[in-house]
Design an enzyme around this catalytic site. Structure first.
Site, PDB file in Angstrom:
ATOM      1  N   CYS A  39      12.811  75.784  30.638  1.00 57.17           N
ATOM      2  CA  CYS A  39      11.669  76.625  30.302  1.00 57.17           C
ATOM      3  C   CYS A  39      11.951  78.043  30.790  1.00 57.17           C
ATOM      4  O   CYS A  39      12.268  78.232  31.962  1.00 57.17           O
ATOM      5  CB  CYS A  39      10.399  76.102  30.948  1.00 57.17           C
ATOM      6  SG  CYS A  39       9.011  77.223  30.718  1.00 57.17           S
ATOM      7  N   GLY A  46      14.556  77.044  15.514  1.00 58.45           N
ATOM      8  CA  GLY A  46      14.306  77.751  14.261  1.00 58.45           C
ATOM      9  C   GLY A  46      14.503  76.960  12.984  1.00 58.45           C
ATOM     10  O   GLY A  46      14.676  77.554  11.918  1.00 58.45           O
TER      11      GLY A  46
END
Lengths: 270, 306
Positions: free
Chosen positions: B130, B244
């Site tokens: 993260c 993506g």
């Protein structure tokens, strides 16, 4: 390049709706075209970004939302002055679908916010409207004058209820539903307000086999259906709602009015 | 011609489709995860859970930018005990459920897994990547010794597959990938979001409440494809491509680069939940045109060129 970032707008007007409720009016073309029931993510600079139902739209590019002072973010919004800056994204979400016929609207407190633009559309359709506005006590009412002005354009009735009897009929908003439903064929019930009220409205609607559309509320972060914060059953309030129809409401009836999630995702009883 | 086979296996996790739900998207409740599974995901990964409850950052936590989305949610999660309760009362035996975990040290990871391991969790994904929470995530990924210790600790605690989600926000992602393989990871998820920010030019303010967040979406895809390609040349364990993927061509690129499976997250913001079925159909059609019987046949094909 166009991307869905907050658009900075100026507060053009602040309307005092009650001691704890104000409407903020701003100019924003997409919001002015919002359909009844849609919401906007409002960025209170440096504080938070929260979903607000659009309570007013005008043809000249103006839109407004209505806030009750409860937490940090809503208090910051409540204190905004003419000229204050805000960010807005949206409008987002599923809106109320309007019908032509006899309809009932049941709302309480700022739950009336999305129901006001709806009633304006419905009166244009010449629907007959039975509008039940409930509250705990007389001081809490908002939009009553606006409702009266709107509904005067069509065959309609406004019923006020208070829990303490200080205004209108003593009792709950939902108590006023049955006498009407017994007497008349109602084609659609629209509701927004405290979730326990919505659940009761749903149960009564089921009993009389009348379809319903209810606008629900959950903690929202993204507003666009990806973060999952506003989940209720298998639905996302921001994307699959906030307006839900009878089949979806029946699917989530166990969760409706019984629990929701806090900012961490932890389940909390309602 | 026979319908191409999309099923894959990553360690003991068998999936009907190589398209997974990425962590952090819609993974807040089992009901929502099940909906994504029913929409065509081969496996679903929960939002990352940590030892303690966290409310996360204030909003704005997400903002769209050209080519993707920035987010800084702040690892909001109910805490492992509450999460365990929620899993316990849900029917999950038929759900290909991967639990994503974050933690600060090996002990936290071990304790979380010892609590969850009795449940029908099919695999774990360790979020050591993260990009925007101090003390967790990518800060862990930058500490090679710590990464190794965490993976080894987790592997002693469970027989279930352990995926390690790598951060691209490091100098050499291949180094971390090899380290994860050497210390026992069963697969690698490559990659997470990229540190990024957006500023509102009207007010001059950073838009995210946390100011800095992670970029996902089409803008990062070529970087993630490169990460998968480089790692594939250096490790033998399966790679789960993530970054993506919005349409089937994106998915094919990841397979060719060396991914056995791919994860979809931001793609849902663009395409809705139908993104899984759309990509599945596109991948099948591609395999038919290319005369392949299984998606497994195209994994890593881009490496065959001098």
């Amino acid at each position: 390049m166009v991307s869905d970032k907050p658009r900075i707008v100026k507060v053009l007007d602040v309307r005092e709706e009650s001691q704890t409720v104000r409407s903020l009016i701003f100019e924003d073309d997409p919001c002015s075209k919002a359909k009844p029931g849609q919401f906007v993510m409002v960025w209170i600079l440096g504080v938070d970004e929260i979903p607000m139902s659009i309570s007013m739209t005008k043809a000249d590019g103006l839109a407004g939302f209505t806030v009750r002072k409860v937490g940090e973010a809503s208090a910051a919004l409540f204190d905004m002055k003419v000229g204050s800056l805000l960010g807005v994204r949206g409008p987002y979400g599923k809106h109320f679908t309007n019908i032509i016929g006899d309809v009932m609207i049941v709302g309480a407190g700022t739950g009336l916010a999305p129901l006001m633009p709806l009633s304006e559309v419905l009166t244009q359709n010449l629907s007959s409207i039975y509008m039940i506005i409930g509250g705990k006590t007389i001081d809490e009412f908002v939009f009553v004058d606006r409702a009266r002005a709107t509904l005067s354009k069509t065959k309609s009735e406004i019923i006020i209820t208070t829990e303490d009897g200080s205004y209108g009929t003593k009792g709950l908003a939902t108590d006023a539903m049955e006498p009407i439903l017994k007497e008349r064929q109602i084609d659609m019930i629209y509701t927004c307000g405290p979730e326990l009220m919505i659940k009761k409205v749903l149960e009564i609607a089921q009993e009389f086999s009348v379809p319903i559309q209810a606008s629900l509320e959950r903690i929202m972060k993204c507003g666009i259906g990806i973060c999952g914060s506003c989940c209720i059953g298998r639905y996302r309030v921001c994307k699959d709602g906030p307006v839900f129809d009878s089949p979806k409401l029946e699917e989530i009836i166990d969760e409706l009015g019984s629990f929701k999630r806090d900012h961490s995702g932890r389940v909390a009883m309602i | 011609m026979q319908e191409p086979d999309l099923s894959i296996e990553i360690s003991s996790l068998k999936m009907e489709s190589p398209l997974m739900l990425a962590s952090g998207i819609l993974g807040t409740s089992i009901d929502l995860l099940r909906r994504v599974f029913e929409a065509g995901a081969g496996a679903v990964v929960t939002k990352s859970v940590g030892y303690e409850q966290r409310t996360g950052y204030n909003n704005p936590t997400i903002v769209e930018v050209y080519g993707g989305y920035l987010n800084a949610i702040g690892l909001s999660n109910p805490g492992i005990k509450e999460f365990h309760k929620e899993l316990s009362r849900s029917k999950i035996d038929d759900l290909p459920l991967v639990v994503s975990l974050f933690g600060a040290d090996p002990l936290e990871f071990r304790e979380m897994i010892s609590l969850l391991d009795e449940l029908e969790v099919k695999a774990y994904e360790l979020n050591i990547s993260c990009p925007h929470v101090k003390g967790f995530g990518a800060e862990v990924c930058q500490d090679s010794k710590l990464v190794g210790e965490i993976i080894e600790a987790v592997k002693t605690e469970t027989q279930k597959p352990v995926f390690v989600k790598l951060s691209p926000n490091v100098t050499d992602i291949v180094h971390t990938a090899k380290l994860a393989e050497d210390t026992g990871a069963d697969a690698l998820t490559v990659a997470n979001t990229f540190r990024a920010m957006a500023i509102d030019i009207e007010t001059g303010r950073p838009i995210l409440a946390n100011k800095i967040g992670g970029l996902s979406g089409p803008a990062i895809k070529p970087i993630a494809v490169r990460c998968v390609y480089e790692i594939y040349q250096n490790v033998d364990i399966p790679i789960i491509g993530c970054g993506g993927v919005v349409d089937w061509e994106d998915a094919i690129e990841f397979f060719l680069a060396g991914a056995t499976a791919i994860q979809i997250g931001t793609g849902i913001a663009y395409e809705g939940l139908s993104v899984f079925e759309k990509i599945k159909q596109g991948v099948k059609d591609y395999l038919i045109v290319k005369g392949k019987r299984s998606v497994r046949e195209i994994v890593g094909l881009a490496h065959g060129f001098r």
